[in-house]
Design an enzyme around this catalytic site. Structure first.
Site, PDB file in Angstrom:
ATOM      1  N   TYR A 198       0.836  -1.202   0.000  1.00 39.44           N
ATOM      2  CA  TYR A 198       0.000   0.000   0.000  1.00 39.44           C
ATOM      3  C   TYR A 198       0.870   1.251   0.000  1.00 39.44           C
ATOM      4  CZ  TYR A 198       0.690   1.068   5.013  1.00 39.44           C
ATOM      5  OH  TYR A 198       1.223   1.409   6.225  1.00 39.44           O
ATOM      6  N   CYS A 199       0.261   2.363  -0.420  1.00 38.14           N
ATOM      7  CA  CYS A 199       0.944   3.656  -0.448  1.00 38.14           C
ATOM      8  C   CYS A 199      -0.111   4.755  -0.364  1.00 38.14           C
ATOM      9  CB  CYS A 199       1.814   3.793  -1.700  1.00 38.14           C
ATOM     10  SG  CYS A 199       0.889   3.607  -3.240  1.00 38.14           S
ATOM     11  N   THR A 200       0.233   5.973  -0.698  1.00 38.49           N
ATOM     12  CA  THR A 200      -0.684   7.096  -0.515  1.00 38.49           C
ATOM     13  C   THR A 200      -1.892   7.034  -1.446  1.00 38.49           C
ATOM     14  OG1 THR A 200       1.187   8.483   0.111  1.00 38.49           O
ATOM     15  CG2 THR A 200      -0.865   9.602  -0.434  1.00 38.49           C
ATOM     16  N   CYS A 205       2.466   1.426  -4.855  1.00 34.30           N
ATOM     17  CA  CYS A 205       2.186   0.031  -4.510  1.00 34.30           C
ATOM     18  C   CYS A 205       1.773  -0.787  -5.727  1.00 34.30           C
ATOM     19  CB  CYS A 205       1.152  -0.072  -3.392  1.00 34.30           C
ATOM     20  SG  CYS A 205      -0.380   0.833  -3.644  1.00 34.30           S
ATOM     21  N   ILE A 227      -4.212   4.807   0.429  1.00 33.02           N
ATOM     22  CA  ILE A 227      -4.803   5.242   1.698  1.00 33.02           C
ATOM     23  C   ILE A 227      -5.957   6.213   1.459  1.00 33.02           C
ATOM     24  CG2 ILE A 227      -4.332   6.449   3.869  1.00 33.02           C
ATOM     25  CD1 ILE A 227      -1.324   5.589   3.366  1.00 33.02           C
TER      26      ILE A 227
END
Length: 354
Positions: A198-200, A205, A227
């Site tokens: 996962y990432c922003t 990701c 996110i």
């Protein structure tokens, strides 16, 4: 010939932004898609988005597009319709900011880059055509209950510090290009586990999931929309948020709150705090976490030395900066290369990413 870049000073542009009566929406999006002529695409974007008063940063490369922008409310539909007029962007998910005052950007910058995400991958066999499976918020929460699930945070340490998923593994590196091979090495004995990246906003990701599959991992997932989209789905569907704290963002806000948990500490006094700020000393501009009390005590500066410079007459400050690149502080992300007098401070460039 039309001017395809801004010619007004940053100060004036920022003042104009804060005088705008109309609300703005901060939105991010990306798409991996081969572009034959990135420069031509870049110029076309500028010519169409500038009249809509779109502000923000957009990177274009042969591998696709990565954008973080703010759009006036009255122009949002026109903005969306323009994007969707491109076949490869038609129906693309637009990540609307969670905690947004619309003052995230004050100028439009569109740049052509080698890649939309600097990854350091040189293997000619690597392809983005094969990537991990998307998971939504509910699926993310369900997988987090499985003991065979490993959640990997593909962001930098200063992002992880203020907010992350419960049980998330931090890959201790300074850049995304370093993280990719490190993630492979850290998880080399777990190739049959469920691995969620996962990432922003999803862009890092998604590439990380493809890289893991390329390196022999079998059950790779990545959080759809990152996110930002997770927080939206959690709120809409009244789910429990397994992400705690703040989501660091690369615009003027420097963060959007996801839950009320404060999991970081002030870099000056150690009290619970998760507000990132840039040192007010123009010779520094260090990004660090500062509580309200320390902000008052140090006038928004990171050290007494910077506070002293900040309170000098402007002409004296300019003389001190003459001949110095970035003044006393070269933006530095590494935990290993911090100034001795501020061991806990975090260094970061203003480079945007998702």
């Amino acid at each position: 010939m039309a001017v395809l870049h801004n010619r007004v000073s940053q100060k004036e542009l920022k003042e104009r932004l804060y005088q705008e009566p109309e609300p703005r929406t901060t939105v991010s999006f990306y798409q991996y898609h081969p572009l034959q002529n990135p420069q031509e695409f870049r110029d076309e974007l500028y010519k169409r988005l500038d009249p809509l008063k779109v502000f923000g940063r957009i990177y274009v490369a042969k591998e696709g597009i990565n954008a973080q922008v703010s759009v006036p409310a009255s122009n949002f539909e026109a903005f969306k319709n323009f994007l969707y007029s491109y076949t490869f962007l038609d129906g693309i998910r637009l990540n609307i900011a969670v905690d947004d005052d619309g003052k995230s950007f004050w100028v439009l910058k569109i740049k052509v880059r080698e890649k939309i995400v600097a990854d350091g991958i040189e293997d000619p066999e690597f392809s983005m055509e094969r990537k991990g499976k998307y998971v939504n918020a509910q699926q993310m929460n369900d997988l987090l209950q499985d003991e065979d699930t490993i959640v990997v945070d593909m962001r930098n340490h200063y992002e992880y510090e203020v907010g992350h998923f419960v049980k998330a593994l931090e890959v201790p590196s300074d850049t995304f290009r370093e993280q990719l091979p490190m993630a492979v090495e850290l998880l080399k004995d777990k190739k049959d586990k469920n691995i969620i990246m996962y990432c922003t906003g999803g862009i890092r990701c998604e590439k990380a999931s493809a890289y893991m599959l390329h390196n022999g991992f079998n059950n790779v997932f990545h959080l759809e929309g990152g996110i930002i989209n997770y927080a939206k789905e959690v709120k809409t569907n009244e789910l429990e948020s397994r992400f705690i704290g703040k989501n660091f963002v690369f615009d003027n806000r420097l963060g959007e709150r996801i839950t009320e948990d404060v999991i970081a500490k002030c870099h000056q006094c150690g009290k619970p705090a998760d507000t990132h700020t840039n040192c007010k000393n123009d010779s520094c501009h260090l990004l660090f976490i500062q509580c309200d009390d320390c902000a008052k005590k140090y006038d928004g500066c990171c050290t007494v030395e910077c506070q002293t410079v900040y309170n000098l007459p402007l002409e004296e400050q300019r003389k001190l900066r003459e001949g110095k690149q970035n003044g006393i502080m070269v933006f530095n992300k590494s935990k290993q290369r911090l100034r001795p007098r501020l061991d806990e401070l975090t260094f970061v460039s203003s480079e945007p990413t998702n």
